[in-house]
Design an enzyme around this catalytic site. Structure first.
Site, mmCIF file in Angstrom:
data_model
loop_
_atom_site.group_PDB
_atom_site.id
_atom_site.type_symbol
_atom_site.label_atom_id
_atom_site.label_comp_id
_atom_site.label_asym_id
_atom_site.label_seq_id
_atom_site.Cartn_x
_atom_site.Cartn_y
_atom_site.Cartn_z
ATOM 1 N N CYS A 144 38.641 41.231 -45.649
ATOM 2 C CA CYS A 144 38.288 42.543 -45.115
ATOM 3 C C CYS A 144 36.797 42.526 -44.787
ATOM 4 O O CYS A 144 36.259 41.481 -44.430
ATOM 5 C CB CYS A 144 38.649 43.656 -46.096
ATOM 6 S SG CYS A 144 37.924 43.454 -47.738
ATOM 7 N N HIS A 189 23.217 36.699 -79.762
ATOM 8 C CA HIS A 189 24.638 36.390 -80.002
ATOM 9 C C HIS A 189 24.826 34.882 -79.833
ATOM 10 O O HIS A 189 24.838 34.365 -78.718
ATOM 11 C CB HIS A 189 25.499 37.163 -79.014
ATOM 12 C CG HIS A 189 26.971 37.134 -79.308
ATOM 13 N ND1 HIS A 189 27.746 36.007 -79.147
ATOM 14 C CD2 HIS A 189 27.799 38.110 -79.766
ATOM 15 C CE1 HIS A 189 28.992 36.288 -79.477
ATOM 16 N NE2 HIS A 189 29.055 37.559 -79.858
#
Length: 618
Positions: free
Chosen positions: A26, A540
């Site tokens: 698209c 983390h």
């Protein structure tokens, strides 16, 4: 050659060319239909700098490329050896998914092949309307007639174009279904319809069955349903006919059966359904047009993110075919300009050169209706600008809905939509309402982003004047990795905050500043810190290492402990984590990055523990 490397990487991450059922594009996205979605690696593909985002929605694997999508599409097709000639067999359609996903996949598959010319035709219609209103052209002039024919041809012969694309989508011979579309728009059929509207017209019949004539030019639903029937009939005929006969007799059977069936049953039923949809939408719209505008303005970009907006495209086109105008498209323009305004606010406010460059180019693309660069590039990662864009879109959409603004040709919401809003009778209040609503969305989102897109406390307001900055030191040694390259969508998207990642080369995590331990996970794989100046940092260690239940980790601090730069926080067993099959990439996130003007990576490609890693600007 420029897109060859990108094409190879895309193919590698969608499971190879043998996993591709179909590929269309698209305005900004490559839309893959895959045999096995689990073979695709969305996270890996997101790391490619030529890919803005990867979205899995509506039964499609969507790769957001941006303005250069057509070049990328051609490169992928060339690399994979894809052609237009071989229709997809029914047994190769892969996982069909839920009903909504299948519907969106069908709609996008039918409309995306000609989406560019569809938008161009609508823009040309709008510009012609503007030229007539301004007195630059007369509708009686040859110039106007030729350009009008160019702008109207696609819409008038919609059944022909849709017949071809629907035939391909349903796995049949697209030339058969295109001929069926041609029969619907044949001059003889249009003459029959016009004759049937005259007083005293004599009814006609097909083999004794009465025929109700309709004008199927510009229609959408009749040919799509007829194409589905034809493709089903073609497949059944091909199974029964000898190979020497099927090439001629299968198309013959489709034409002999489907064309009369369309004029007798499919066409009238589809026309009734089209009118029902148009009148139903109009009924809802009339009840509370301002509320409809607010809802569309707020939710349109959310639908675009997930690829769900394709479900509304046929409704807009159907409104134009049945009613001669559409009120939905104007309500989408504030949604688009709301995101453009938010990106403009970021451009004006940020001092980060890279962010300013992305925001500036996003504004340019957004004005012409391409919002993915703005949404994925700057607004969504910062969260608040995207929300402000949606809020402003709702306000502007409500104004457009209240003004009863319509468009009179189809296109996609962009700056040219204003020309398509000009009523056939000339400029009136509905046009001005559409313009005002659009400008309100643009300005409101820009102002909100300037004021609150980078929120800060009163103390930080004073620090802006002095250009106060803080450094966050590297908590470990290793290779520096951009956050968007981390193989975890939550970290990579920036939803938890801005920052960076390090692939550690040792087994230690040290304090990056003076502060205190704010949190420590029970599994000891992650720790939260608060600096003396208020910076919140999450470290983390590894991706999904919570599943290791703390076995490779040793904590040397507790919650509430005061720390100084270089103090040992954690130790971990690198080899144990690798042997367990987990990625060592360690995100270092500024959890409250929205409270700061900029978070800039100052380290090089590798960093030593205790040296500057991030610069946080107030």
């Amino acid at each position: 050659m420029e897109y060859q490397a990108l094409a190879k990487d895309i193919l590698a991450h969608v499971g190879g060319k043998e996993n591709i059922v179909s590929l269309v594009h698209c305005a900004t996205r490559l839309r893959f239909k895959l045999k096995e979605n689990q073979k695709a690696d969305a996270q890996g593909l997101k790391k490619n700098p030529g890919v803005i985002m990867v979205v899995e929605s509506g039964g499609q694997f969507q790769v957001v490329i941006g303005n250069h999508v057509h070049d990328a599409w051609q490169a992928v097709r060339a690399e994979a050896g894809l052609t237009d000639e071989t229709p997809v067999a029914a047994d190769e359609q892969g996982d069909k998914g839920n009903l909504l996903g299948r519907l969106i996949d069908i709609v996008s598959g039918i409309f995306t092949p000609f989406i560019g010319i569809l938008a161009a035709s609508g823009i040309l219609k709008g510009l012609l309307a503007l030229a007539v209103v301004c007195g630059w052209l007369s509708t009686d002039s040859g110039t106007y007639k030729i350009w009008f024919a160019a702008s109207d041809a696609l819409f008038f012969f919609f059944p022909l174009v849709l017949g071809y694309t629907a035939g391909k989508k349903f796995g049949g011979n697209p030339f058969i279904t295109m001929v069926i579309g041609g029969a619907l728009t044949h001059p003889m059929m249009i003459q029959a319809f016009e004759a049937s509207q005259q007083v005293g017209a004599v009814s006609e019949a097909f083999m004794g069955i009465p025929v109700t004539w309709f004008n199927y030019s510009s229609s959408v639903i009749p040919i799509i349903l007829a194409a589905w029937v034809s493709c089903w009939l073609e497949k059944q005929s091909s199974k029964l006919l000898p190979s020497s006969m099927k090439n001629f007799f299968a198309p013959l059977i489709c034409l002999v059966v489907t064309v009369p069936l369309t004029f007798l049953i499919i066409g009238p039923v589809a026309t009734w359904l089209s009118q029902l949809l148009a009148n139903g939408y109009q009924w809802i719209y009339v009840l509370a047009p301002w509320l409809a505008g607010a809802a569309m303005g707020a939710l349109w970009q959310v639908c675009v993110i997930f690829g769900l907006h394709w479900g509304l495209v046929p409704l807009m086109i159907n409104n134009l075919a049945v009613l001669g105008h559409d009120s939905m498209l104007p309500m989408l323009l504030p949604a688009v300009m709301g995101q453009v305004g938010a990106a403009l606010g970021i451009f004006l406010r940020t001092r980060d050169a890279r962010q300013k460059m992305i925001a500036g180019s996003s504004v340019t693309a957004g004005i012409f209706g391409i919002t993915e660069p703005a949404v994925y590039g700057v607004n969504l990662p910062l969260r608040r600008p995207f929300i402000f864009g949606c809020v402003a879109g709702a306000v502007g959409g409500a104004i457009v809905g209240f003004s009863d603004t319509h468009v009179y040709s189809f296109g996609f919401a962009n700056i040219f939509t204003v020309a398509q809003m000009i009523p056939p009778g000339g400029v009136n209040a509905t046009l001005w309402g559409g313009i005002i609503g659009t400008l309100v969305a643009l300005v409101l989102s820009c102002v909100m982003t300037l004021i609150a897109g980078f929120p800060k406390s009163a103390a930080q307001d004073e620090q802006v004047l002095t250009g106060c900055e803080d450094d966050v030191l590297a908590p470990m040694s290793g290779t520096v990795l951009a956050l968007d390259q981390v193989p975890d969508a939550t970290f990579a998207s920036g939803l938890l905050g801005q920052g960076v990642a390090i692939i550690p080369s040792d087994n230690r995590v040290i304090a990056p500043f003076a502060g205190e331990v704010a949190s420590l996970f029970q599994t000891k794989h992650a720790i939260g810190l608060l600096s003396e100046s208020g910076i919140e940092v999450l470290i983390h260690v590894g991706i999904d290492t919570v599943k290791l239940d703390g076995k490779p980790f040793t904590a040397h601090v507790n919650v509430g402990d005061k720390v100084q730069p270089g103090d040992l926080l954690l130790e971990f067993d690198r080899q144990a984590i690798i042997d367990a099959g987990y990625d060592l990439a360690t995100p270092i996130i500024i959890s409250n990055s929205d409270d700061y003007r900029d978070v800039v990576i100052v380290a090089a490609t590798s960093v030593s523990a205790g040296t500057p890693l991030l610069n946080v600007s107030h």
